[in-house]
Design a protein around this motif. Structure first.
Motif, PDB file in Angstrom:
ATOM      1  N   GLN A 122      16.564  11.636   3.054  1.00 34.57           N
ATOM      2  CA  GLN A 122      15.278  10.924   2.694  1.00 34.57           C
ATOM      3  C   GLN A 122      15.325   9.342   2.483  1.00 34.57           C
ATOM      4  O   GLN A 122      16.557   9.136   2.373  1.00 34.57           O
ATOM      5  CB  GLN A 122      14.580  11.664   1.687  1.00 34.57           C
ATOM      6  N   ALA A 123      14.462   8.749   2.550  1.00 38.31           N
ATOM      7  CA  ALA A 123      14.418   7.336   2.252  1.00 38.31           C
ATOM      8  C   ALA A 123      15.157   6.764   0.795  1.00 38.31           C
ATOM      9  O   ALA A 123      15.709   5.884   0.847  1.00 38.31           O
ATOM     10  CB  ALA A 123      13.101   6.528   2.450  1.00 38.31           C
ATOM     11  N   ASN A 124      14.965   7.928   0.002  1.00 33.73           N
ATOM     12  CA  ASN A 124      15.576   7.676  -1.443  1.00 33.73           C
ATOM     13  C   ASN A 124      16.863   8.096  -1.725  1.00 33.73           C
ATOM     14  O   ASN A 124      17.233   8.384  -2.685  1.00 33.73           O
ATOM     15  CB  ASN A 124      14.663   7.809  -2.641  1.00 33.73           C
TER      16      ASN A 124
END
Length: 209
Positions: A117-119
């Motif tokens: 995911q982006a994080n």
């Protein structure tokens, strides 16, 4: 005392509910079978006779559907009935659920993967099929795209996301165990399984190369 009662409830409840569910199914099929016996003026023989009749009829139906003319006739009837919108909606829903739980239709190549995911967190997903429909392949940018399922409730609900294969991290984990872990956030994973895995890892590390 409260913890002991809760422990007993959590261990006994799944067993009781499972037995009740299968018994209810047995009773329902037995009643249907006895009803069919009644149509031919055959009295109730013994407990479970109707259930055995239903199983026999299903087995015969399975044999008949292996014969091409019968299968073609069945498909023809279904195609005609699918012209009715309400029947199409109900039949398609039931047929999709039946396909999910059917062992014959399960893809033996189901693969557990991690999607970043982006994080920098990861989501557990499953590659259910390597085949991409032509309309999706034509609409997507160039790349090796695969459908990844993120299940929400025991395969009945989920989100299908198209991800590039190069962005996936393949996990050497069985579909059943990964699904159980994913749906319960690890709560249902027995501790001894983790200990066993750790022990196997340690034993492997101790072996001479």
């Amino acid at each position: 005392m409260k913890k002991t009662l809760l422990r007993g409830l959590l261990n006994v409840l799944p067993l009781v509910l499972s037995i009740w569910l299968f018994w209810s199914l047995f009773e329902s099929l037995d009643k249907v079978g006895n009803f069919l016996f009644g149509l031919f003026h055959i009295g109730k023989l013994f407990k479970g006779a109707g259930f055995l009749l239903i199983l026999t009829l299903l087995f015969v139906a399975g044999l008949l559907f292996s014969v091409s003319p019968i299968a073609w006739l069945y498909d023809f009837i279904i195609r005609q009935l699918m012209r009715f919108p309400f029947f199409k909606t109900v039949y398609s829903s039931i047929n999709d659920i039946a396909s999910l739980i059917s062992s014959d239709n399960k893809n033996k190549g189901q693969q557990t993967v991690l999607v970043r995911q982006a994080n920098d967190s990861y989501v557990i997903g499953f590659i259910m099929s390597d085949d991409m429909p032509a309309p999706l392949t034509a609409a997507l940018p160039d790349g090796d795209w695969v459908p990844v399922l993120f299940p929400l409730s025991y395969q009945i609900a989920g989100v299908t996301t198209l991800v590039k294969r190069e962005d996936l991290t393949v996990v050497d984990w069985s579909f059943e165990e990964a699904m159980k872990y994913n749906l319960t956030a690890g709560i249902s994973t027995p501790k001894n399984n983790n200990d066993k895995t750790q022990k196997e890892t340690d034993d492997t590390a101790d072996k001479p190369v």
